[in-house]
Design an enzyme around this catalytic site. Structure first.
Site, PDB file in Angstrom:
ATOM      1  N   HIS A  64     -27.778   8.830  -2.695  1.00  0.00           N
ATOM      2  CA  HIS A  64     -26.946   8.016  -3.590  1.00  0.00           C
ATOM      3  C   HIS A  64     -26.596   6.682  -2.922  1.00  0.00           C
ATOM      4  O   HIS A  64     -26.646   5.631  -3.560  1.00  0.00           O
ATOM      5  CB  HIS A  64     -25.617   8.714  -3.900  1.00  0.00           C
ATOM      6  CG  HIS A  64     -25.718   9.989  -4.681  1.00  0.00           C
ATOM      7  ND1 HIS A  64     -25.113  11.159  -4.299  1.00  0.00           N
ATOM      8  CD2 HIS A  64     -26.346  10.266  -5.858  1.00  0.00           C
ATOM      9  CE1 HIS A  64     -25.342  12.099  -5.203  1.00  0.00           C
ATOM     10  NE2 HIS A  64     -26.099  11.586  -6.145  1.00  0.00           N
ATOM     11  N   LYS A  97     -17.797  20.812 -16.042  1.00  0.00           N
ATOM     12  CA  LYS A  97     -18.722  21.062 -14.923  1.00  0.00           C
ATOM     13  C   LYS A  97     -17.866  21.288 -13.669  1.00  0.00           C
ATOM     14  O   LYS A  97     -17.114  20.397 -13.272  1.00  0.00           O
ATOM     15  CB  LYS A  97     -19.619  19.832 -14.743  1.00  0.00           C
ATOM     16  CG  LYS A  97     -20.963  20.120 -14.106  1.00  0.00           C
ATOM     17  CD  LYS A  97     -21.855  18.885 -14.240  1.00  0.00           C
ATOM     18  CE  LYS A  97     -22.951  18.852 -13.218  1.00  0.00           C
ATOM     19  NZ  LYS A  97     -23.735  17.612 -13.303  1.00  0.00           N
ATOM     20  N   ARG A 153     -35.858  10.727  -8.333  1.00  0.00           N
ATOM     21  CA  ARG A 153     -36.400  11.339  -7.123  1.00  0.00           C
ATOM     22  C   ARG A 153     -37.843  11.774  -7.311  1.00  0.00           C
ATOM     23  O   ARG A 153     -38.715  11.382  -6.574  1.00  0.00           O
ATOM     24  CB  ARG A 153     -35.546  12.553  -6.724  1.00  0.00           C
ATOM     25  CG  ARG A 153     -34.266  12.166  -6.052  1.00  0.00           C
ATOM     26  CD  ARG A 153     -33.300  13.293  -6.023  1.00  0.00           C
ATOM     27  NE  ARG A 153     -32.853  13.596  -7.375  1.00  0.00           N
ATOM     28  CZ  ARG A 153     -31.824  14.359  -7.666  1.00  0.00           C
ATOM     29  NH1 ARG A 153     -31.158  14.947  -6.692  1.00  0.00           N
ATOM     30  NH2 ARG A 153     -31.453  14.571  -8.910  1.00  0.00           N
ATOM     31  N   SER A 167     -26.925  16.725  -4.246  1.00  0.00           N
ATOM     32  CA  SER A 167     -25.597  17.200  -3.850  1.00  0.00           C
ATOM     33  C   SER A 167     -25.578  18.730  -3.823  1.00  0.00           C
ATOM     34  O   SER A 167     -24.971  19.326  -2.936  1.00  0.00           O
ATOM     35  CB  SER A 167     -24.536  16.702  -4.830  1.00  0.00           C
ATOM     36  OG  SER A 167     -24.492  15.301  -4.833  1.00  0.00           O
TER      37      SER A 167
END
Ligand code: ADP
Length: 167
Positions: A22, A46, A95, A133
């Protein structure tokens, strides 16, 4: 509605917590705008490890050296947040092919909802292509070494979180 004198980019995400991947996207995209707003999603549905306030503070601390970066939290649609901030551009990181389908769908949905908003994608630095993450949290939860994935400060915070959880 939109002050076009200043070019503002919005980089939305959960950042739970921010990784070196990030931070690489933040550094590179900050160079493209007068101001880059890192927008931390406070998504109550979430379950996050760090609160939105914690995630904001962490990113503020890690981006102190980039003077045109501002960190804010938001709740709701990224496009609405971007518009409210006078921005027309969302920034996302890509990614691998696995990110592509979801990101394309999101970008198209956002554009359909707000035609003035565009999404730009920065491809990840290859050395962070596998980083997320969730993976970092998983490794940290098993006591693994996460020093090549996050900054020393984030590593200390993650280790503290999991040490507390084990007690
Ligand atoms: P979200 O919950 O929106 O997926 P994330 O915090 O996981 O939020 O990611 C925010 C953005 O950063 C997404 O565009 C994601 O693809 C990108 N990103 C995540 N990890 C990396 C990485 N290692 N390299 C480049 N971009 C990344």
């Amino acid at each position: 509605m939109n002050n076009q004198r200043e070019k503002i980019g919005v980089y939305p995400g959960s950042f739970d917590p921010v990784t070196l991947g990030h931070l690489d996207i933040i550094e590179r995209s900050a160079r493209m705008f007068d101001k880059l707003i890192v927008a931390v999603l406070d998504n109550r549905s979430k379950k996050a490890l760090f609160t939105a306030d914690e995630r904001v503070k962490i990113i503020q601390n890690e981006t102190k050296h980039i003077c045109n970066v501002e960190v804010m939290q938001f709740d709701g649609l990224s496009v609405d947040f971007a518009k409210a901030q006078g921005s027309r551009t969302l920034v996302r990181g890509l990614r691998a092919v696995t990110d592509f389908e979801y990101e394309l769908q999101m970008a198209q949905t956002n554009h359909a909802m707000s035609t003035e908003i565009d999404t730009i994608f920065l491809t990840t630095d290859l050395k962070y292509a596998y980083l997320s993450s969730s993976i970092v949290k998983e490794v940290a939860s098993f006591g693994g070494d996460i020093s090549q994935f996050v900054t020393p400060a984030v590593r200390a915070l993650l280790e503290a979180k999991y040490a507390i959880k084990e007690d």
